[in-house]
Scaffold this motif. Structure first.
Motif, PDB file in Angstrom:
ATOM      1  N   ALA A  23       7.674  15.581  75.541  1.00  0.00           N
ATOM      2  CA  ALA A  23       7.778  16.703  74.596  1.00  0.00           C
ATOM      3  C   ALA A  23       6.468  16.886  73.846  1.00  0.00           C
ATOM      4  N   MET A  24       5.880  15.756  73.450  1.00  0.00           N
ATOM      5  CA  MET A  24       4.583  15.836  72.760  1.00  0.00           C
ATOM      6  C   MET A  24       3.517  16.451  73.665  1.00  0.00           C
ATOM      7  N   LYS A  25       3.519  16.008  74.887  1.00  0.00           N
ATOM      8  CA  LYS A  25       2.500  16.504  75.832  1.00  0.00           C
ATOM      9  C   LYS A  25       2.677  17.998  76.070  1.00  0.00           C
ATOM     10  N   ALA A  34       4.143  20.128  74.102  1.00  0.00           N
ATOM     11  CA  ALA A  34       3.809  20.876  72.888  1.00  0.00           C
ATOM     12  C   ALA A  34       2.293  21.015  72.740  1.00  0.00           C
ATOM     13  N   ALA A  35       1.596  19.923  73.041  1.00  0.00           N
ATOM     14  CA  ALA A  35       0.132  19.969  72.917  1.00  0.00           C
ATOM     15  C   ALA A  35      -0.474  21.008  73.852  1.00  0.00           C
ATOM     16  N   ARG A  36       0.062  21.084  75.063  1.00  0.00           N
ATOM     17  CA  ARG A  36      -0.491  22.011  76.046  1.00  0.00           C
ATOM     18  C   ARG A  36      -0.155  23.473  75.731  1.00  0.00           C
ATOM     19  N   THR A  37       0.879  23.677  74.945  1.00  0.00           N
ATOM     20  CA  THR A  37       1.233  25.061  74.608  1.00  0.00           C
ATOM     21  C   THR A  37       0.841  25.403  73.174  1.00  0.00           C
ATOM     22  N   TYR A  38      -0.061  24.648  72.666  1.00  0.00           N
ATOM     23  CA  TYR A  38      -0.487  24.836  71.280  1.00  0.00           C
ATOM     24  C   TYR A  38      -1.532  25.962  71.245  1.00  0.00           C
ATOM     25  N   THR A  39      -1.079  27.189  71.500  1.00  0.00           N
ATOM     26  CA  THR A  39      -2.016  28.302  71.701  1.00  0.00           C
ATOM     27  C   THR A  39      -2.821  28.624  70.453  1.00  0.00           C
ATOM     28  N   GLU A  40      -2.237  28.320  69.292  1.00  0.00           N
ATOM     29  CA  GLU A  40      -2.951  28.659  68.056  1.00  0.00           C
ATOM     30  C   GLU A  40      -4.317  27.975  67.999  1.00  0.00           C
ATOM     31  N   VAL A  41      -4.343  26.727  68.404  1.00  0.00           N
ATOM     32  CA  VAL A  41      -5.630  26.033  68.292  1.00  0.00           C
ATOM     33  C   VAL A  41      -6.586  26.437  69.404  1.00  0.00           C
ATOM     34  N   TYR A  42      -6.038  26.971  70.486  1.00  0.00           N
ATOM     35  CA  TYR A  42      -6.915  27.345  71.596  1.00  0.00           C
ATOM     36  C   TYR A  42      -7.577  28.708  71.395  1.00  0.00           C
ATOM     37  N   THR A  43      -7.069  29.485  70.472  1.00  0.00           N
ATOM     38  CA  THR A  43      -7.529  30.865  70.388  1.00  0.00           C
ATOM     39  C   THR A  43      -8.520  31.062  69.260  1.00  0.00           C
ATOM     40  N   PRO A  44      -9.784  31.284  69.611  1.00  0.00           N
ATOM     41  CA  PRO A  44     -10.748  31.586  68.559  1.00  0.00           C
ATOM     42  C   PRO A  44     -10.468  32.966  67.974  1.00  0.00           C
ATOM     43  N   SER A  45     -10.759  33.151  66.719  1.00  0.00           N
ATOM     44  CA  SER A  45     -10.516  34.460  66.117  1.00  0.00           C
ATOM     45  C   SER A  45     -11.510  35.467  66.689  1.00  0.00           C
TER      46      SER A  45
END
Lengths: 202, 450
Positions: free
Chosen positions: B42-44, B46-57
């Motif tokens: 589940a952690m893994k 969640a980490a891979r779908t953590y789109t907020e951190v992947y998206t630069p403004s």
């Protein structure tokens, strides 16, 4: 030497119709060091490939949203400037992460540890968390509780998907040490999140 | 290795098949291990779908590309459905900037070379010595410095005009010479054909020339001496003629030198040696006086954006806020010139990002701007000359227009100082909307005049 590299790049460019998304890292670096036009296209391609990874790293390592954006921007700008002035062979991903890491460390070193009360901003939000966002928020909080080294290993492995060899190179440690750090980080995260998991699965 | 470590390695993708087998065996018999595995997965996930951190403004993306002077990855200028002519011009320039720059540079270099090389000035197209040897009765080349040059055949109309003007010059010189010593025509005649008189015009000289090839040289040395002094005297008084023709060879025993300039080489009446020493001006002929009317101007500036800049350039370009201009004086009051400058504009514009969310973008990139300037001096004869200047041009993102009012102080003949207040505006486009950035600048510089 640089003259010949530029000449080779131009020759390649004139012989083949360059499709930048298909180029490997070495070719992209060569084009970045070439004419301004080529340089722009190569940089754009590199940005598309690695911006998300860099941003994720910065976002997970630094809590301040504005600082994350600043460090992210500085990383890419410094990368471009350094590559243009450097004729060595470069591993793009490692190079980018190394720059970002140094900037993050600088930020952590220079940041003010206290904030005057008048500078505080309060954000009040109402939302309905779902299971995924809830877990992510808890994970973010859990990550913030990790030491910098463990957090970095976790982010580079789980978020950025780097190999242990790459992590070892970026962090300047052995591969075994990198694996150990990632394992401990995961275990610590799991321990922190245990109440949540217990709640969810109960 | 303990089972928890095995689970971590499995989730990490680091287990070999033998270890996996033993892990699955352990999992089948332990709820605790299965729970551990679920949590890690589940952690893994969640980490891979953590789109907020992947998206630069979008603003960060704009800032990065703006700081480097690049276009945004998804181009701001791509949709040109109802885009104006100015935007299309900008697009054209952006796509073909290298070709345009090369073309302009080539044109300027060609113009400069043409200016120096094609001067219709005999001092540049110099004729040093040309002649035929009449002694042997055959046309013979005396100065063979350029043996393989092809003779030029001028049209007869052109030739007539040139010859008659030359005749006038010739006659003037001859008349003057006749007053002081002896008649030039007479001397020439004596030199070549004895007592027969002939008019002192070029036609006759040409005839004499021809005759000279047929005349034995034995009995004319004395006459030549006389003619020589007459000719030299004539040369002194006929500057234009002397400038065009080198007659220094005249008078050498047994030689006769054509007095015709080299560019009148050949027609049905005249024989001019193929080796007329026509010399194209080289770099050594360059004279600063030839640049009369040109000035080079170097300016620095202090600028204030009309809107308060919220972002600074990540790195200022070399020669930031400096400009180089070349002006040509069309008249006493008007000058036209090319202006090249390194500068920044604070750009604030808005548009939809990739997700359709309207955002405001702010950036302050470095620009290299080119411009065509028209300058007007209000009191051209004074040392302090008020001036007004209009400049239109562009850079990699848009079109620039500027107006400057200032003063030129000319304490010396070759150097002047410029100071002026300039309003600059940059018009650019984003998502089919046009935006303007403007600034006020205090310009100061030095001008070198020719």
């Amino acid at each position: 030497m640089r003259f010949w590299q530029a000449w080779i790049v131009n020759a390649k460019r004139s012989i083949m119709n360059v499709n930048f998304p298909t180029l490997n890292e070495d070719d992209l670096i060569e084009f970045i060091r070439g004419s301004r036009d080529d340089s722009e296209k190569a940089f754009t391609e590199i940005y598309k490939r690695y911006a998300a990874m860099i941003h994720a790293y910065c976002a997970c390592m630094i809590n301040n949203r504005q600082q994350v954006e600043d460090i992210f921007q500085d990383t890419l700008i410094k990368f471009y400037q350094n590559v243009r002035n450097d004729s060595r062979k470069i591993n793009i991903r490692g190079y980018l992460i190394t720059i970002a890491r140094n900037l993050c460390l600088n930020y952590r070193r220079d940041r003010k540890l206290t904030v005057p009360i008048e500078n505080m901003e309060f954000l009040i939000e109402t939302y309905q968390p779902n299971e995924r966002t809830e877990l992510l928020e808890l994970m973010t909080m859990a990550m913030n509780l990790l030491d910098f080294d463990y957090r970095e290993a976790f982010v580079l492995r789980e978020i950025d998907g780097m190999s242990y060899e790459q992590i070892a190179e970026v962090c300047g440690i052995s591969v075994a040490n990198a694996r150990k750090r990632a394992f401990r980080a995961r275990k610590k995260m799991k321990d922190i999140l245990n109440p949540y998991f217990s709640d969810v699965y109960s | 290795m303990d089972q928890v470590r095995l689970i971590h390695d499995f989730v990490d993708g680091m287990l070999d098949s033998g270890q996996e087998e033993s892990l699955f065996l352990a999992l089948s018999s332990s709820d605790e291990l299965r729970g551990e595995m679920k949590d890690l997965l589940a952690m893994k996930q969640a980490a891979r779908t953590y789109t907020e951190v992947y998206t630069p403004s979008a603003s960060s993306t704009m800032a990065v590309f703006g700081s480097l002077g690049f276009d945004r990855p998804k181009l701001a200028y791509s949709s040109s459905g109802n885009i104006g002519w100015a935007a299309r011009t900008t697009n054209f320039y952006r796509r073909n900037s290298n070709s345009v720059k090369t073309g302009i540079a080539s044109s300027v270099i060609t113009a400069i070379l043409a200016f120096f090389l094609l001067q219709p000035d005999d001092a540049i197209f110099n004729i040093s010595s040309a002649g035929i040897n009449g002694k042997s009765g055959q046309a013979q080349l005396l100065n063979n410095s350029a043996k393989n040059e092809i003779p030029v055949v001028a049209s007869s109309a052109d030739m007539t005009e040139k010859v008659s003007s030359l005749s006038m010059l010739n006659s003037t010189g001859i008349d003057a010479a006749a007053n002081t010593s002896s008649d030039f025509a007479s001397a020439m005649h004596k030199r070549n054909s004895g007592p027969n008189s002939a008019p002192a015009d070029v036609t006759n000289i040409g005839a004499v020339n021809t005759n000279a090839a047929d005349t034995a040289a034995g009995n004319i040395n004395e006459d030549i001496e006389t003619a020589n002094s007459s000719i030299n005297s004539a040369i002194n008084q006929a500057d234009n003629f002397a400038a065009a023709v080198n007659m220094s060879e005249i008078g050498k025993s047994g030689q006769f030198t054509s007095p015709l300039p080299g560019h009148l080489e050949f027609n049905s009446f005249y024989y001019i040696p193929r080796t007329a020493n026509v010399r194209v001006a080289g770099i050594s002929d360059f004279r600063l006086q030839d640049l009369d009317g040109f000035t080079v101007e170097l300016r620095g500036s202090q600028n204030w954006n009309s809107e308060k800049a919220t972002i600074n350039p990540a790195d200022n370009a070399l020669f930031n806020n400096y400009s180089l201009a070349v002006f040509y004086d069309l008249s006493e009051v008007f000058s036209i010139g090319y202006d090249l400058r390194q500068e920044t504009f604070f750009n604030q514009f808005y548009g939809a990002d990739n997700d359709g969310v309207m955002k405001t973008y702010e950036t302050q990139p470095n620009y290299t701007s080119h411009g065509l300037a028209l300058r007007y001096y209000i009191l051209p004869s004074e040392s302090f000359k008020p001036l007004a200047q209009l400049t239109f041009g562009g850079n990699s993102v848009g079109l620039t227009s500027r107006f400057m009012a200032g003063l030129k102080y000319e304490p010396y003949r070759d150097i002047a100082f410029i100071i002026g207040l300039e309003y600059s505006n940059l018009t650019y486009w984003f998502d089919n909307n046009s935006f303007n950035s403007s600034k006020l600048g205090l310009n100061y510089g030095v001008q070198f005049l020719w």
